[in-house]
Design a protein around this motif. Structure first.
Motif, PDB file in Angstrom:
ATOM      1  N   VAL A   1       0.797  -1.240   0.000  1.00  0.00           N
ATOM      2  CA  VAL A   1       0.000   0.000   0.000  1.00  0.00           C
ATOM      3  C   VAL A   1       0.826   1.284   0.000  1.00  0.00           C
ATOM      4  CG1 VAL A   1      -1.907  -1.181   1.185  1.00  0.00           C
ATOM      5  CG2 VAL A   1      -0.286   0.170   2.547  1.00  0.00           C
ATOM      6  N   GLN A   2       2.116   1.179   0.288  1.00  0.00           N
ATOM      7  CA  GLN A   2       2.857   2.412   0.567  1.00  0.00           C
ATOM      8  C   GLN A   2       2.940   3.396  -0.605  1.00  0.00           C
ATOM      9  OE1 GLN A   2       6.455   0.819   2.157  1.00  0.00           O
ATOM     10  NE2 GLN A   2       7.275   0.191   0.179  1.00  0.00           N
ATOM     11  N   GLU A   3       2.906   2.878  -1.830  1.00  0.00           N
ATOM     12  CA  GLU A   3       2.991   3.813  -2.966  1.00  0.00           C
ATOM     13  C   GLU A   3       1.667   3.982  -3.695  1.00  0.00           C
ATOM     14  OE1 GLU A   3       6.159   2.660  -5.538  1.00  0.00           O
ATOM     15  OE2 GLU A   3       7.626   2.811  -3.918  1.00  0.00           O
ATOM     16  N   ALA A   4       0.634   3.348  -3.174  1.00  0.00           N
ATOM     17  CA  ALA A   4      -0.654   3.358  -3.890  1.00  0.00           C
ATOM     18  C   ALA A   4      -1.376   4.691  -3.724  1.00  0.00           C
ATOM     19  CB  ALA A   4      -1.526   2.222  -3.381  1.00  0.00           C
ATOM     20  N   ASP A   5      -2.103   5.073  -4.792  1.00  0.00           N
ATOM     21  CA  ASP A   5      -2.934   6.278  -4.729  1.00  0.00           C
ATOM     22  C   ASP A   5      -4.352   5.908  -4.297  1.00  0.00           C
ATOM     23  OD1 ASP A   5      -0.820   7.785  -5.940  1.00  0.00           O
ATOM     24  OD2 ASP A   5      -1.357   6.792  -7.826  1.00  0.00           O
ATOM     25  N   PHE A   6      -4.696   4.646  -4.517  1.00  0.00           N
ATOM     26  CA  PHE A   6      -6.019   4.157  -4.128  1.00  0.00           C
ATOM     27  C   PHE A   6      -5.875   2.728  -3.618  1.00  0.00           C
ATOM     28  CE2 PHE A   6     -10.315   2.988  -3.975  1.00  0.00           C
ATOM     29  CZ  PHE A   6     -11.072   4.150  -4.049  1.00  0.00           C
TER      30      PHE A   6
ATOM     31  N   LEU B   1      -7.638  -2.275   8.210  1.00  0.00           N
ATOM     32  CA  LEU B   1      -7.783  -0.876   7.764  1.00  0.00           C
ATOM     33  C   LEU B   1      -6.856   0.052   8.550  1.00  0.00           C
ATOM     34  CD1 LEU B   1     -11.620  -0.831   7.123  1.00  0.00           C
ATOM     35  CD2 LEU B   1      -9.841  -0.338   5.421  1.00  0.00           C
ATOM     36  N   GLN B   2      -6.672  -0.242   9.827  1.00  0.00           N
ATOM     37  CA  GLN B   2      -5.721   0.581  10.604  1.00  0.00           C
ATOM     38  C   GLN B   2      -4.307   0.424  10.053  1.00  0.00           C
ATOM     39  OE1 GLN B   2      -5.837   0.456  14.993  1.00  0.00           O
ATOM     40  NE2 GLN B   2      -7.971  -0.120  14.743  1.00  0.00           N
ATOM     41  N   ASN B   3      -3.962  -0.809   9.673  1.00  0.00           N
ATOM     42  CA  ASN B   3      -2.637  -1.050   9.090  1.00  0.00           C
ATOM     43  C   ASN B   3      -2.482  -0.333   7.762  1.00  0.00           C
ATOM     44  OD1 ASN B   3      -1.100  -2.542  10.802  1.00  0.00           O
ATOM     45  ND2 ASN B   3      -2.008  -4.499  10.163  1.00  0.00           N
ATOM     46  N   ILE B   4      -3.528  -0.396   6.951  1.00  0.00           N
ATOM     47  CA  ILE B   4      -3.478   0.299   5.650  1.00  0.00           C
ATOM     48  C   ILE B   4      -3.285   1.794   5.897  1.00  0.00           C
ATOM     49  CG2 ILE B   4      -4.829   0.946   3.612  1.00  0.00           C
ATOM     50  CD1 ILE B   4      -6.239  -1.800   3.811  1.00  0.00           C
ATOM     51  N   ASP B   5      -4.084   2.327   6.813  1.00  0.00           N
ATOM     52  CA  ASP B   5      -4.062   3.761   7.133  1.00  0.00           C
ATOM     53  C   ASP B   5      -2.667   4.187   7.609  1.00  0.00           C
ATOM     54  OD1 ASP B   5      -5.320   6.300   7.806  1.00  0.00           O
ATOM     55  OD2 ASP B   5      -5.146   5.677   9.899  1.00  0.00           O
ATOM     56  N   ARG B   6      -2.043   3.317   8.392  1.00  0.00           N
ATOM     57  CA  ARG B   6      -0.728   3.658   8.943  1.00  0.00           C
ATOM     58  C   ARG B   6       0.352   3.679   7.853  1.00  0.00           C
ATOM     59  NH1 ARG B   6       0.982  -0.539  12.463  1.00  0.00           N
ATOM     60  NH2 ARG B   6      -1.063  -0.316  13.416  1.00  0.00           N
ATOM     61  N   HIS B   7       0.266   2.756   6.885  1.00  0.00           N
ATOM     62  CA  HIS B   7       1.359   2.616   5.921  1.00  0.00           C
ATOM     63  C   HIS B   7       1.124   3.363   4.603  1.00  0.00           C
ATOM     64  CE1 HIS B   7       3.553  -0.183   8.397  1.00  0.00           C
ATOM     65  NE2 HIS B   7       2.429  -0.850   8.610  1.00  0.00           N
ATOM     66  N   ALA B   8      -0.115   3.744   4.337  1.00  0.00           N
ATOM     67  CA  ALA B   8      -0.406   4.402   3.051  1.00  0.00           C
ATOM     68  C   ALA B   8      -0.016   5.872   3.104  1.00  0.00           C
ATOM     69  CB  ALA B   8      -1.896   4.284   2.741  1.00  0.00           C
ATOM     70  N   LYS B   9       0.118   6.481   1.918  1.00  0.00           N
ATOM     71  CA  LYS B   9       0.339   7.929   1.856  1.00  0.00           C
ATOM     72  C   LYS B   9      -0.888   8.599   2.483  1.00  0.00           C
ATOM     73  CE  LYS B   9       0.832   7.808  -2.712  1.00  0.00           C
ATOM     74  NZ  LYS B   9       1.128   8.167  -4.110  1.00  0.00           N
ATOM     75  N   PRO B  10      -0.710   9.728   3.179  1.00  0.00           N
ATOM     76  CA  PRO B  10      -1.839  10.324   3.900  1.00  0.00           C
ATOM     77  C   PRO B  10      -3.009  10.738   3.009  1.00  0.00           C
ATOM     78  CG  PRO B  10       0.164  11.648   4.150  1.00  0.00           C
ATOM     79  CD  PRO B  10       0.553  10.426   3.390  1.00  0.00           C
ATOM     80  N   ASP B  11      -2.736  11.005   1.730  1.00  0.00           N
ATOM     81  CA  ASP B  11      -3.841  11.429   0.863  1.00  0.00           C
ATOM     82  C   ASP B  11      -4.323  10.312  -0.064  1.00  0.00           C
ATOM     83  OD1 ASP B  11      -1.536  11.414  -0.575  1.00  0.00           O
ATOM     84  OD2 ASP B  11      -1.944  13.275  -1.666  1.00  0.00           O
ATOM     85  N   ALA B  12      -3.813   9.083   0.159  1.00  0.00           N
ATOM     86  CA  ALA B  12      -4.318   7.963  -0.662  1.00  0.00           C
ATOM     87  C   ALA B  12      -5.747   7.660  -0.228  1.00  0.00           C
ATOM     88  CB  ALA B  12      -3.432   6.740  -0.461  1.00  0.00           C
ATOM     89  N   LEU B  13      -6.616   7.400  -1.193  1.00  0.00           N
ATOM     90  CA  LEU B  13      -8.008   7.059  -0.850  1.00  0.00           C
ATOM     91  C   LEU B  13      -8.096   5.588  -0.473  1.00  0.00           C
ATOM     92  CD1 LEU B  13      -9.905   8.866  -3.733  1.00  0.00           C
ATOM     93  CD2 LEU B  13     -10.162   9.347  -1.300  1.00  0.00           C
ATOM     94  N   ILE B  14      -9.024   5.276   0.445  1.00  0.00           N
ATOM     95  CA  ILE B  14      -9.232   3.877   0.834  1.00  0.00           C
ATOM     96  C   ILE B  14     -10.715   3.536   0.669  1.00  0.00           C
ATOM     97  CG2 ILE B  14      -9.030   2.171   2.690  1.00  0.00           C
ATOM     98  CD1 ILE B  14      -6.914   4.021   3.988  1.00  0.00           C
ATOM     99  N   GLY B  15     -10.985   2.453  -0.066  1.00  0.00           N
ATOM    100  CA  GLY B  15     -12.359   1.967  -0.215  1.00  0.00           C
ATOM    101  C   GLY B  15     -12.462   0.575   0.388  1.00  0.00           C
ATOM    102  N   SER B  16     -13.569   0.289   1.078  1.00  0.00           N
ATOM    103  CA  SER B  16     -13.788  -1.055   1.618  1.00  0.00           C
ATOM    104  C   SER B  16     -14.967  -1.702   0.909  1.00  0.00           C
ATOM    105  CB  SER B  16     -14.088  -0.991   3.122  1.00  0.00           C
ATOM    106  OG  SER B  16     -14.557  -2.256   3.568  1.00  0.00           O
ATOM    107  N   SER B  17     -14.803  -2.983   0.554  1.00  0.00           N
ATOM    108  CA  SER B  17     -15.877  -3.698  -0.162  1.00  0.00           C
ATOM    109  C   SER B  17     -16.955  -4.245   0.764  1.00  0.00           C
ATOM    110  CB  SER B  17     -15.282  -4.873  -0.950  1.00  0.00           C
ATOM    111  OG  SER B  17     -14.409  -4.430  -1.925  1.00  0.00           O
ATOM    112  N   THR B  18     -16.892  -3.919   2.044  1.00  0.00           N
ATOM    113  CA  THR B  18     -17.830  -4.531   2.998  1.00  0.00           C
ATOM    114  C   THR B  18     -19.277  -4.563   2.507  1.00  0.00           C
ATOM    115  OG1 THR B  18     -18.764  -4.434   5.220  1.00  0.00           O
ATOM    116  CG2 THR B  18     -18.066  -2.344   4.290  1.00  0.00           C
ATOM    117  N   SER B  19     -19.916  -5.715   2.723  1.00  0.00           N
ATOM    118  CA  SER B  19     -21.311  -5.862   2.281  1.00  0.00           C
ATOM    119  C   SER B  19     -22.280  -5.204   3.243  1.00  0.00           C
ATOM    120  CB  SER B  19     -21.674  -7.341   2.176  1.00  0.00           C
ATOM    121  OG  SER B  19     -20.856  -7.977   1.258  1.00  0.00           O
TER     122      SER B  19
END
Ligand code: NAD
Length: 317
Positions: free
Chosen positions: A77-82, A98-116
Motif C-alpha cells: 500500500v505504501q505507494e498506492a494512490d487508491f 484498515l488501521q494497518n493500511i491507514d498507517r502505511h499508506a500515503k496520507p492522501d491515498a483514498l481507501i475503499g472497503s468492499s464490505t457488504s
C-alpha cells in the motif's frame, strides 16, 4: 492527485474481481493476501476473467503484466494512490487491516472497503486519516457488473467522496451514492428481503430451490435487469401507471404476503438448500457455472447499455 497506482488488499472472490477490472482500465495493481497459495489463485482468477474484460473493452496500455503481488501489506500500500480492502466480513479483522493500511499508506491515498454490510463510520473510527475512507461495495463478478455503492462515513470529507466517485466512474462503473449509512447499504437490503422469503418458501416445503430460482429468473428477474421495482410496478398499473397499481395492490401490503423475519437456519433447512443447489447445478463445476453466468451477463450488459443510454462510458480520472 491523479490516481495511477492501486493496491488491492485481500485476493478472494471480490479482491480478484477488482484486480481484473482495475487492470482492464490500465492501472498498475499491487495485490496482497497472507494466505498460502493466494498469488497462484489470484493469477488463475485474473486469467479466467480476462476474456470477459476484453469483451467489455480494455483501456489503452491495459495488461495483466501490470499486476504484482506481495505478502507484505505495508509494501503493497505504501505507494498506492487508491487502496481497495476486501478481507473477510469480520468487523474486528477489517478494523485491524484498515488501521494497518491507514498507517502505511500515503496520507492522501483514498481507501475503499468492499464490505457488504458494515457501516463506514465504524470502520473509519480508529484511523489517523478517516477523512479519506469510504465504503465502496461492488457486485460479483466485479469485472462485469457496473454497480458500486459508495457510502461515506461521518468523518469522510466531501472532497474525498467526490474523488472516490470519479475514480469508480472512471472505471466504467455506475456509482450509487448512499447518503445515509445503514447496515447492508441499499442493494443488499433489497437482496436480503428476497433471500429471506426464498428460505421461508423452501423451509415450509412450498417449493424447491430450483422452483424458487425459476420463479425469479423467468419472470421478475428478467424485468429487474431493465427496470427496478418502481418502474416495473409503474408499468404493471397499465394506463393508470403507479396510481392504479397502488390502488389495486396497496391493500395487499397489509396482509402481508411476506414473512419479514428470517427463518431459523436449522440443519434440515441447511441440507435442503445445499442439496437443492447442488442438484440444480446439474453436474456443472463451479468454474463452469461461473463461465456460463459470465457469458450470460456480457450479453445482458450490452442490452442494458442499449436500453439505458444514460449509462454511457465515463472518462478516466
Ligand atoms: N462474495 C460476494 O459476493 C461479495 C460481494 C460484495 C462484497 N463482498 C465483500 O467483500 C469482502 C471480501 O469477500 P469475499 O467474498 O471476496 O471473501 P473471500 O473469503 O473470498 O476472500 C477474502 C480474502 O481475504 C484474505 N485475507 C484474510 N485476512 C487478510 C489480511 N489480514 N490481509 C489481507 N488479506 C486477508 C483471505 O486470505 C481471502 O483470500 C467482504 O467484506 C464481503 O462482504 C462480497
Amino acid at each position: 492527485m491523479k490516481i495511477e497506482k492501486v493496491a488491492v488488499v485481500g485476493t478472494g472472490v471480490i479482491g480478484n474481481g477488482w484486480i481484473a477490472r482495475m487492470l482492464a482500465q490500465g492501472y498498475d495493481v499491487v495485490a496482497t493476501d497472507p494466505a498460502e497459495g493466494a498469488e497462484g489463485r489470484m493469477r488463475k482468477a485474473v486469467d479466467q476473467s480476462w476474456p470477459f474484460v476484453e469483451a467489455l473493452g480494455l483501456a489503452e496500455g491495459a495488461s495483466k503484466d501490470r499486476l504484482t503481488f506481495t505478502k507484505d501489506l505495508a509494501e503493497a500500500v505504501q505507494e498506492a494512490d487508491f487502496i481497495q480492502e476486501n478481507v473477510p466480513e469480520v468487523e474486528e479483522l477489517k478494523q485491524m487491516v484498515l488501521q494497518n493500511i491507514d498507517r502505511h499508506a500515503k496520507p492522501d491515498a483514498l481507501i475503499g472497503s468492499s464490505t457488504s454490510g458494515i457501516m463506514p463510520s465504524e470502520l473509519q473510527a480508529n484511523m489517523n486519516h478517516p477523512e479519506r475512507f469510504v465504503v465502496a461495495h461492488p457486485f460479483h463478478p466485479v469485472y462485469i457488473l457496473p454497480l458500486v455503492e459508495v457510502v461515506p462515513g461521518k468523518q469522510t470529507s466531501t472532497e474525498n467522496v467526490e474523488r472516490a466517485r470519479k475514480f469508480y466512474e472512471g472505471m466504467n462503473m455506475s456509482v450509487l451514492l448512499v447518503r445515509h449509512e445503514i447496515e447492508g447499504h441499499i442493494a443488499d437490503r433489497l437482496i436480503e428481503a428476497i433471500w429471506r422469503e426464498s428460505l421461508h418458501i423452501v423451509n415450509e416445503g412450498i417449493a424447491t430451490t430450483e422452483e424458487v430460482d425459476k420463479a425469479f429468473t423467468h419472470g421478475a428477474g428478467m424485468r429487474y435487469a431493465q427496470y427496478g421495482p418502481f418502474l416495473t410496478f409503474h408499468l404493471a398499473g397499465g394506463e393508470g401507471g403507479m396510481r392504479h397499481m397502488l390502488k389495486q395492490f396497496g391493500p395487499a401490503l397489509k396482509k402481508p404476503w411476506t414473512k419479514l423475519e428470517a427463518p431459523e437456519l436449522t440443519d434440515e433447512l441447511y441440507d435442503k438448500v445445499v442439496s437443492g443447489c447442488e442438484a440444480q447445478s446439474n453436474g456443472m463445476s463451479m468454474s463452469e457455472l461461473d463461465q456460463n453466468r459470465n457469458e450470460f451477463l456480457i450479453k445482458l450488459y450490452d442490452l442494458v447499455q442499449e436500453y439505458w443510454p444514460q449509462e454511457q462510458k465515463k472518462t478516466k480520472v
